[in-house]
Design a protein around this motif. Structure first.
Motif, short mmCIF file in Angstrom:
data_model
loop_
_atom_site.label_atom_id
_atom_site.label_comp_id
_atom_site.label_asym_id
_atom_site.label_seq_id
_atom_site.Cartn_x
_atom_site.Cartn_y
_atom_site.Cartn_z
N ILE A 1 -18.19 -34.38 14.03
CA ILE A 1 -17.39 -34.70 13.75
C ILE A 1 -18.42 -36.15 14.53
O ILE A 1 -18.51 -37.40 13.80
N SER A 2 -19.58 -35.96 15.32
CA SER A 2 -19.89 -36.78 16.01
C SER A 2 -21.64 -37.09 15.23
O SER A 2 -21.10 -38.75 15.15
N ASN A 3 -21.66 -36.33 14.27
CA ASN A 3 -22.56 -36.55 13.08
C ASN A 3 -21.69 -37.00 12.09
O ASN A 3 -22.76 -37.92 11.31
N ILE A 4 -20.91 -37.03 11.25
CA ILE A 4 -20.00 -37.70 10.50
C ILE A 4 -19.75 -38.86 10.75
O ILE A 4 -20.23 -40.38 10.10
N THR A 5 -19.41 -39.29 12.15
CA THR A 5 -19.72 -40.82 12.86
C THR A 5 -20.55 -41.84 11.99
O THR A 5 -20.59 -42.85 11.64
N ALA A 6 -21.74 -41.16 12.94
CA ALA A 6 -23.44 -41.22 13.05
C ALA A 6 -23.49 -41.81 11.40
O ALA A 6 -23.73 -43.15 11.37
N LEU A 7 -22.91 -40.64 10.43
CA LEU A 7 -23.72 -41.09 9.53
C LEU A 7 -22.83 -42.46 8.63
O LEU A 7 -23.96 -42.99 8.05
N VAL A 8 -21.87 -42.71 9.20
CA VAL A 8 -20.92 -43.64 8.31
C VAL A 8 -21.02 -44.85 9.08
O VAL A 8 -21.74 -46.03 7.86
N LEU A 9 -22.03 -44.62 10.18
CA LEU A 9 -22.30 -46.56 10.86
C LEU A 9 -23.57 -46.29 10.04
O LEU A 9 -23.83 -47.61 10.00
N ASN A 10 -24.26 -45.11 9.65
CA ASN A 10 -25.42 -45.33 9.51
C ASN A 10 -25.52 -45.96 7.60
O ASN A 10 -26.19 -46.77 7.56
N ILE A 11 -24.95 -44.94 7.39
CA ILE A 11 -24.63 -46.23 5.76
C ILE A 11 -23.92 -47.64 5.42
O ILE A 11 -24.36 -48.18 4.95
N ILE A 12 -23.25 -47.44 7.09
CA ILE A 12 -22.98 -49.42 6.33
C ILE A 12 -24.60 -50.37 7.47
O ILE A 12 -23.74 -51.56 8.06
N LEU B 1 -37.12 -41.33 13.91
CA LEU B 1 -35.84 -42.33 12.39
C LEU B 1 -35.23 -43.14 12.59
O LEU B 1 -34.63 -43.68 13.13
N ARG B 2 -37.02 -44.19 13.16
CA ARG B 2 -36.22 -45.45 13.71
C ARG B 2 -35.26 -46.85 12.50
O ARG B 2 -35.28 -47.59 12.57
N THR B 3 -35.50 -45.85 11.14
CA THR B 3 -34.70 -47.41 10.77
C THR B 3 -33.07 -46.27 10.11
O THR B 3 -33.16 -44.86 10.61
N THR B 4 -32.01 -46.78 9.81
CA THR B 4 -30.73 -46.63 9.57
C THR B 4 -30.58 -45.97 8.07
O THR B 4 -30.27 -44.74 7.25
N LYS B 5 -32.09 -46.34 6.56
CA LYS B 5 -32.29 -45.60 5.78
C LYS B 5 -33.08 -44.11 5.92
O LYS B 5 -32.16 -43.38 5.19
N GLU B 6 -33.66 -44.04 6.86
CA GLU B 6 -34.36 -43.05 6.88
C GLU B 6 -33.10 -42.05 7.75
O GLU B 6 -33.44 -40.57 7.80
N ARG B 7 -31.76 -42.76 8.37
CA ARG B 7 -31.23 -41.05 8.80
C ARG B 7 -30.26 -40.23 7.57
O ARG B 7 -29.45 -39.89 8.35
N ILE B 8 -29.76 -40.62 7.20
CA ILE B 8 -28.96 -40.98 6.40
C ILE B 8 -29.33 -39.70 5.52
O ILE B 8 -28.10 -38.65 6.10
N VAL C 1 -27.25 -46.35 15.96
CA VAL C 1 -26.82 -45.81 16.99
C VAL C 1 -27.62 -44.79 17.32
O VAL C 1 -28.38 -44.72 16.64
N SER C 2 -27.70 -44.63 18.60
CA SER C 2 -28.82 -43.91 19.64
C SER C 2 -28.22 -42.42 19.47
O SER C 2 -27.29 -41.92 20.29
N LEU C 3 -29.15 -41.83 18.46
CA LEU C 3 -28.80 -40.06 18.43
C LEU C 3 -28.92 -39.65 19.71
O LEU C 3 -28.55 -38.09 19.70
#
Length: 201
Positions: free
Chosen positions: A113-124, A71-78, A128-130
């Motif tokens: 909590i970690s996943n929610i934080t990563a999701l928020v950062l990907n949305i903006i 999942l190399r891009t932020t869009k792919e990760r959401i 981050v390195s999962l």
């Protein structure tokens, strides 16, 4: 070297890390837990955290929503992160509710909590390195486990330290992440586990 670091990234992929943490807990815990109960929990967790995400990934790939398992891009990760959050909520509700094994319940609270934080950062649009989120969270859980049960697992912690460093090196070598993305991933993995451990240490 590229082949080696690709193997490291694959073997220690984020989807397998919660399963590793749970298997470690059952193997090292001084508590008596019926073997059949352990088997049922591990099978349930394997289906939810490994098989289901793989099936969802192939569905997303078929639909053109994902190109790589990394999942190399932020869009792919959401979307995968959203699905993973739902899976973790299901785990907290059905597999490890709070009245059964408190340590694993709060481990998955930290993962949530970690996943929610990563999701928020990907949305903006901040990637981050999962890999670092997952492995550093498990590493912190192992440290909490050692403190909680006063158990000497120095060999395991040394191995986890080596693996964490190797995973970070692999992600840098493969140019999948910048040092900043790795460091933020480390924080996102560690801090929620420290917060969660306050409720069971």
């Amino acid at each position: 070297m590229k082949w080696f670091f690709n193997c490291i990234s694959f073997v220690f992929h984020p989807i397998v890390m919660p399963l590793i943490a749970v298997v470690f807990y059952f193997h090292k815990s001084p508590r008596f837990i019926p073997e059949q109960w352990i088997d049922a929990k591990i099978i349930s967790l394997f289906i939810l955290t490994v098989l289901l995400p793989i099936l969802i990934f192939y569905l997303l790939k078929t639909l053109g929503k994902a190109n790589s398992i990394y999942l190399r891009t932020t869009k792919e990760r959401i979307l995968p992160l959203l699905v993973n959050i739902i899976i973790i909520l299901l785990i907290l509700y059905r597999v490890f509710p709070s009245h059964q094994i408190i340590e694993l319940y709060y481990f998955f609270i930290g993962v949530l909590i970690s996943n929610i934080t990563a999701l928020v950062l990907n949305i903006i649009k901040f990637k981050v390195s999962l890999h670092m989120v997952a492995i550093s969270g498990v590493f912190m859980f192992f440290i909490g486990f050692a403190l909680h049960f006063s158990k000497n697992i120095n060999g395991t912690l040394a191995l986890m330290s080596l693996i964490t460093g190797t995973v970070a090196t692999a992600r840098l070598y493969l140019k999948a992440h910048t040092p900043r993305e790795l460091f933020i991933g480390l924080l996102i993995g560690v801090i929620p586990q420290i917060i969660a451990e306050n409720y069971w240490l």
